[in-house]
Design a protein around this motif. Sequence first.
Motif, short mmCIF file in Angstrom:
data_model
loop_
_atom_site.label_atom_id
_atom_site.label_comp_id
_atom_site.label_asym_id
_atom_site.label_seq_id
_atom_site.Cartn_x
_atom_site.Cartn_y
_atom_site.Cartn_z
N ALA A 1 61.23 -64.74 49.19
CA ALA A 1 61.85 -65.58 48.16
C ALA A 1 61.44 -67.04 48.35
CB ALA A 1 63.38 -65.46 48.21
N ALA A 2 61.40 -67.49 49.61
CA ALA A 2 60.98 -68.87 49.89
C ALA A 2 59.52 -69.08 49.54
CB ALA A 2 61.24 -69.19 51.35
N ALA A 3 58.67 -68.07 49.84
CA ALA A 3 57.25 -68.18 49.52
C ALA A 3 57.04 -68.21 48.01
CB ALA A 3 56.48 -67.01 50.14
N LYS A 4 57.90 -67.51 47.27
CA LYS A 4 57.81 -67.52 45.81
C LYS A 4 58.21 -68.90 45.28
CE LYS A 4 59.55 -65.12 41.71
NZ LYS A 4 60.48 -64.06 41.23
N ALA A 5 59.21 -69.54 45.92
CA ALA A 5 59.71 -70.83 45.45
C ALA A 5 58.76 -71.99 45.77
CB ALA A 5 61.08 -71.12 46.06
N PHE A 6 57.96 -71.86 46.84
CA PHE A 6 57.09 -72.97 47.24
C PHE A 6 55.61 -72.58 47.33
CE2 PHE A 6 61.22 -73.85 49.24
CZ PHE A 6 61.50 -75.09 48.70
N ASP A 7 55.33 -71.33 47.03
CA ASP A 7 53.99 -70.78 47.27
C ASP A 7 53.81 -70.62 48.79
OD1 ASP A 7 51.40 -69.96 46.02
OD2 ASP A 7 50.64 -71.49 47.41
N ARG A 8 53.04 -69.67 49.21
CA ARG A 8 52.91 -69.40 50.64
C ARG A 8 52.37 -70.62 51.38
NH1 ARG A 8 50.83 -63.28 51.79
NH2 ARG A 8 50.67 -64.23 53.85
N ARG A 9 51.39 -71.27 50.81
CA ARG A 9 50.82 -72.45 51.48
C ARG A 9 51.84 -73.60 51.52
NH1 ARG A 9 46.26 -74.60 53.45
NH2 ARG A 9 45.81 -76.79 53.00
N GLY A 10 52.60 -73.74 50.43
CA GLY A 10 53.63 -74.78 50.42
C GLY A 10 54.68 -74.53 51.47
N LEU A 11 55.05 -73.24 51.71
CA LEU A 11 56.00 -72.92 52.76
C LEU A 11 55.44 -73.31 54.13
CD1 LEU A 11 58.68 -71.67 53.60
CD2 LEU A 11 57.55 -69.41 53.61
N GLY A 12 54.15 -73.06 54.31
CA GLY A 12 53.51 -73.48 55.56
C GLY A 12 53.53 -74.99 55.74
N THR A 13 53.39 -75.72 54.63
CA THR A 13 53.45 -77.19 54.70
C THR A 13 54.82 -77.65 55.18
OG1 THR A 13 51.80 -77.43 52.96
CG2 THR A 13 53.25 -79.31 53.37
N LEU A 14 55.88 -77.03 54.64
CA LEU A 14 57.22 -77.39 55.07
C LEU A 14 57.42 -77.11 56.56
CD1 LEU A 14 59.30 -76.07 52.03
CD2 LEU A 14 58.78 -78.45 52.60
N LEU A 15 56.88 -76.00 57.04
CA LEU A 15 56.99 -75.70 58.48
C LEU A 15 56.23 -76.72 59.33
CD1 LEU A 15 56.56 -71.82 58.31
CD2 LEU A 15 58.63 -73.05 59.01
N LEU A 16 55.05 -77.14 58.86
CA LEU A 16 54.30 -78.16 59.58
C LEU A 16 55.07 -79.47 59.63
CD1 LEU A 16 50.68 -77.60 58.15
CD2 LEU A 16 51.39 -77.24 60.52
N ALA A 17 55.64 -79.85 58.49
CA ALA A 17 56.38 -81.12 58.44
C ALA A 17 57.60 -81.07 59.35
CB ALA A 17 56.80 -81.42 57.00
N ALA A 18 58.30 -79.94 59.35
CA ALA A 18 59.48 -79.80 60.22
C ALA A 18 59.07 -79.84 61.68
CB ALA A 18 60.22 -78.51 59.89
N ALA A 19 57.96 -79.15 62.03
CA ALA A 19 57.48 -79.15 63.41
C ALA A 19 57.06 -80.55 63.85
CB ALA A 19 56.30 -78.19 63.55
N ALA A 20 56.56 -81.35 62.89
CA ALA A 20 56.14 -82.71 63.21
C ALA A 20 57.31 -83.66 63.36
CB ALA A 20 55.20 -83.22 62.14
N GLY A 21 58.52 -83.22 62.92
CA GLY A 21 59.69 -84.07 63.11
C GLY A 21 60.34 -84.54 61.83
N SER A 22 59.99 -83.97 60.67
CA SER A 22 60.61 -84.36 59.40
C SER A 22 61.97 -83.68 59.26
CB SER A 22 59.70 -83.99 58.22
OG SER A 22 60.38 -84.17 57.00
N ASP A 23 63.03 -84.45 59.33
CA ASP A 23 64.37 -83.90 59.15
C ASP A 23 64.58 -83.38 57.73
OD1 ASP A 23 65.00 -84.51 61.76
OD2 ASP A 23 65.85 -86.47 61.26
N ASP A 24 63.97 -84.02 56.76
CA ASP A 24 64.10 -83.58 55.37
C ASP A 24 63.51 -82.19 55.20
OD1 ASP A 24 65.30 -86.00 54.35
OD2 ASP A 24 63.32 -86.94 54.57
N ALA A 25 62.32 -81.98 55.74
CA ALA A 25 61.69 -80.66 55.64
C ALA A 25 62.51 -79.62 56.39
CB ALA A 25 60.27 -80.71 56.19
N ALA A 26 63.06 -79.99 57.55
CA ALA A 26 63.86 -79.05 58.34
C ALA A 26 65.12 -78.64 57.59
CB ALA A 26 64.21 -79.68 59.68
N ARG A 27 65.79 -79.58 56.90
CA ARG A 27 67.00 -79.25 56.15
C ARG A 27 66.69 -78.33 54.98
NH1 ARG A 27 68.46 -84.66 57.56
NH2 ARG A 27 67.39 -85.47 55.71
N LEU A 28 65.56 -78.58 54.31
CA LEU A 28 65.20 -77.72 53.19
C LEU A 28 64.89 -76.31 53.67
CD1 LEU A 28 64.59 -77.32 50.20
CD2 LEU A 28 62.29 -78.27 50.59
N LEU A 29 64.20 -76.18 54.79
CA LEU A 29 63.91 -74.85 55.34
C LEU A 29 65.18 -74.13 55.75
CD1 LEU A 29 60.77 -75.65 57.52
CD2 LEU A 29 60.82 -74.11 55.55
#
Length: 555
Positions: free
Chosen positions: A465-493
């Motif tokens: 469902a998450a991959a459908k909402a952001f596209d698979r690559r977009g979901l990967g981008t959110l994971l990268l941003a959260a791993a890098a320290g983005s609190d915004d990306a982490a909250r959305l995930l």
Amino acid sequence: MSPVTGPEGTRAARRAGSRPDAAAELGQTVYDVARDLRRDVAEVRLPLPVDGAAEAEASRDRLLAQLDEHLLPRLKELSSPAVVVVAGSTGAGKSTLYNSLLGEEISEAGVLRPTTREPVLAFNPADVDVIAEGPVTRLSRVVHHPGVPRGTALLDAPDLDSFLQQNRSTAQQLLEAADLWLFVTTAARYGDALPWQALERATERGAAVAMVLNRVPKETLTTVRGDLLQRLRDHGMTDVPLFVVPDVGPHEGLLDPVVVAPVRRWLSMLAGPDRSRAVIVRTLKGALGALPAWVTSLADAVETQGEAAAVLRRTVEHELPGAEKLARDAVAAGVVAGASVEARWRELSGTARVDRVKVKGDRARSTRRAGRARGAALEGLREEVTGAATRTLVASGARVEERLRAVLVGRGAPPGGAAVAPDAAARAAAREESVPATVRAWDERADAVVADLLAAGDTRERAEAAAKAFDRRGLGTLLLAAAAGSDDAARLLERVLGAAADEPTAVLREDLADRAAAVVQAEVQAVLDRLAAPDLTDDAASGLRVRLAELRRMT
């Protein structure tokens, strides 16, 4: 097989005629040992500027010259005439003495300085079949002259203190190649440093030496001769023959034969195959006897290099754990996602509204079309995250490089550190090439992590469902941003994946931390690689030690 090893030794023994035993005096494998020694000495490098390294390099070069110019050619051609070099400082009257000994103007002499511009090598025409080609013949004008006693070759060398560098270099080469030095000085200059430096050099290499004290006033002859003899004794040269040539006043041309008769008689005593070969063998034995101390000194210098390298290696390795921890802690603290990532998130939130996805129950709700649009919008965030990661890793490497330079060059640095300290330009270029590649690999890892997330049975539906909402690559981008320290990306995930986001985020954060540590390791390894040179290993002097043992068995 000849006592001097190999076919060359056999030919030398044949040329020696009835006295091949002269070669036998030098042992069966001397030529091979000297040749192997020459190879090992030529391979010596002293890359660390520690105490004594410059002197050891100069000693190595002199040892090579001794082997190349004298020992190897002479061992190869024992039957060649004994080379007697007439040497000395400017204005000592070498060429006049040389010509007077031959009874003919062969070498140019005069009032102009430097007088001896071209070395002259004279030998008896009867020795033409046994004269050996080598450094002396290549550097000199060769003449056949019946005034030279058989079995000897008389060489007039340039001034040792000539103001022309080429003359000085040639003079030193010829001295290294000679079997016997006939050193000429004057009553006015025998106390100068140059004669004694040259004589000490001859003694060091085991060469036979005789001395001519030229232009001695009759009224001071006894005093000057006595003083010079005492100086010779003080320098341990009690066996050096001394010839005194009285001052004959202003003159041109040759000296009176009576004046040079003692020197000529001495040269005649060396004449003939047996006597000249004795001079050669004696000088060779002296030169070979001097080699062990020389080689020992060089081997010690090589081992000093290895010891200094070991200290430097420990110094550099000591910096690695702390530097790795600092790089890992920076990633764990989320410093990668700095102001640029936050600014891009605010932009996407305001324009693409990527954070306004509806969640019903525990699943994101979106059409595939909207998901593709969000994924396309998130590409800008992905570029920002990977750019920030690249800058962070480059900065981590630069900090380590600066630290290594400080411990290797700064106050209290170990000896030799400057030779292996990082080169700022080279290391910066290496990071600019390697870090973007490692960040691209981290970026690609995100897509693999998303694939693993979608394949997991307990999280598949929510992840799909998450991959459908952001596209698979977009979901990967959110994971990268959260791993890098983005609190915004982490909250959305957390909204769209819940606890299932924790593991993939941690995997990517740990992966980036590993890559940051690898950048640090590369900086340290670059220095360690320089310290891993063959010249700096523990056994770098082993070849010289082997040759030393062989020499000691023969001397």
